[in-house]
Design a protein around this motif. Structure first.
Motif, mmCIF file in Angstrom:
data_model
loop_
_atom_site.group_PDB
_atom_site.id
_atom_site.type_symbol
_atom_site.label_atom_id
_atom_site.label_comp_id
_atom_site.label_asym_id
_atom_site.label_seq_id
_atom_site.Cartn_x
_atom_site.Cartn_y
_atom_site.Cartn_z
ATOM 1 N N ASN A 53 -7.604 9.688 -8.603
ATOM 2 C CA ASN A 53 -6.949 8.599 -7.883
ATOM 3 C C ASN A 53 -6.408 9.184 -6.590
ATOM 4 O O ASN A 53 -5.442 9.944 -6.594
ATOM 5 N N LEU A 73 -4.572 8.843 -3.307
ATOM 6 C CA LEU A 73 -3.598 8.035 -2.583
ATOM 7 C C LEU A 73 -3.647 8.414 -1.106
ATOM 8 O O LEU A 73 -3.415 9.572 -0.748
ATOM 9 N N VAL A 82 -6.634 4.554 -2.820
ATOM 10 C CA VAL A 82 -5.533 3.610 -2.635
ATOM 11 C C VAL A 82 -5.158 3.676 -1.162
ATOM 12 O O VAL A 82 -4.813 4.742 -0.651
ATOM 13 N N TRP A 130 -10.172 1.579 -4.488
ATOM 14 C CA TRP A 130 -9.562 0.978 -5.674
ATOM 15 C C TRP A 130 -8.822 -0.281 -5.245
ATOM 16 O O TRP A 130 -9.120 -1.365 -5.706
ATOM 17 N N ASP A 175 -3.017 -1.691 -0.353
ATOM 18 C CA ASP A 175 -1.629 -1.830 -0.760
ATOM 19 C C ASP A 175 -1.177 -3.274 -0.966
ATOM 20 O O ASP A 175 -0.658 -3.636 -2.031
ATOM 21 N N ARG A 206 -1.837 -5.288 -4.223
ATOM 22 C CA ARG A 206 -1.304 -4.928 -5.536
ATOM 23 C C ARG A 206 0.182 -4.622 -5.557
ATOM 24 O O ARG A 206 0.791 -4.617 -6.635
ATOM 25 N N SER A 229 3.390 6.106 -0.246
ATOM 26 C CA SER A 229 2.276 6.218 -1.181
ATOM 27 C C SER A 229 2.340 7.464 -2.045
ATOM 28 O O SER A 229 1.478 7.680 -2.897
ATOM 29 N N LEU A 263 3.846 1.002 -7.405
ATOM 30 C CA LEU A 263 2.720 1.941 -7.377
ATOM 31 C C LEU A 263 2.731 2.850 -8.590
ATOM 32 O O LEU A 263 1.690 3.109 -9.201
#
Length: 286
Positions: free
Chosen positions: A133, A135, A201, A253, A256, A259, A271, A278
């Protein structure tokens, strides 16, 4: 939808026995800078402790501390990361590893994923990874690095972000990252796919107003500094990374505002912190 489909395929491929015995862990990989206490100084306890609640065994986590002021392949960068991930995997018996990177940490992780023969430890690490993941990854570099190397002066408030004329900042110049992406790194357009999922992200804006409590998440002064650096970037950016760079490798994914609570944007500082839900999204992903 791609993220959901990927997860379903992964689940279908796993045998019942593996699912019953898998030991899941999470690794937090910081961005540019020489970190010695990234748990407190970079991510902060609220973020780390919230995310690891998603683990069956909450002790199965590691916060990486390496010298990411170096080029990504350097022994003090990718070599250090490989050492700490290997020690974590072996000491905790990790068979299912989720890696959470921030900013330039995504480049260091992508170096390992893209160059399995460079270091004898890389294949075993890659084999344990479920996905990364990423960020706010600086996958295509940032114009801020161009400006720093050209000698422009930035506010002290973003010194943590830029590191000034370090090798890591040189590496993140847009032309340099274009070269690395074309020749040494996987996952960008026209290049081979990464061996494991690399999910972006993306932060799209910086908001700072003294009357807005959301502007204080992660530190008001840091967010103000990022609003200043937006002058070097296009309209879709988190104050350090343009959206196009954050989306350049792997797959998106989410952005910002799609979500985060209240549709809030994530600055580059936010982030890496427990801002606007988050941390809950990352926790649930484990």
């Amino acid at each position: 939808m791609l993220r959901i489909a990927f997860a379903l395929l992964l689940a279908a491929a796993a045998t019942t026995a593996h699912a019953a015995t898998a030991t899941t862990g999470v690794a937090f990989v910081h961005g540019t800078g020489h970190q010695t206490d990234a748990y407190n100084d970079y991510w902060q306890p609220t973020m780390v402790n919230s995310v690891r609640q998603g683990l069956v065994n909450q002790a199965n986590y590691v916060v990486i501390n390496c010298d990411f002021d170096q080029y990504m392949w350097d022994s003090r960068a990718a070599g250090c990361l490989a050492t700490q991930l290997t020690n974590f995997i072996n000491s905790r018996g990790i068979t299912d590893l989720v890696v959470i990177t921030h900013s330039n940490g995504g480049n260091v992780m992508r170096w390992i994923l893209s160059n399995p023969t460079y270091d004898s430890r890389y294949p075993a690490i890659i084999g344990r990874i479920r996905w990364v993941n990423a960020l706010a990854p600086s996958s295509a570099g940032t114009p801020l690095a161009n400006a720093v190397i050209a000698g422009n002066v930035f506010e002290n408030a973003v010194g943590w972000l830029l590191g000034y004329q370090s090798d890591a900042v040189r590496q993140q110049q847009t032309s340099w990252m274009a070269y690395y992406n074309q020749n040494y790194l996987y996952g960008t357009s026209g290049r081979p796919a990464l061996p494991k999922g690399f999910w972006d992200v993306i932060g799209s804006d910086v908001e700072t107003a003294v009357w807005d409590g959301d502007s204080y998440c992660g530190g008001y002064s840091l967010n103000v500094g990022l609003e200043i650096t937006q002058a070097w970037l296009n309209s879709c950016s988190d104050g350090f990374i343009e959206c196009s760079s954050a989306a350049a490798a792997g797959r998106v994914w989410f952005y910002d505002t799609a979500r985060m609570a209240g549709g809030e944007p994530l600055s580059h500082n936010q982030s890496r912190r427990a801002c606007f839900g988050l941390d809950t999204i990352l926790r649930n992903d484990l």
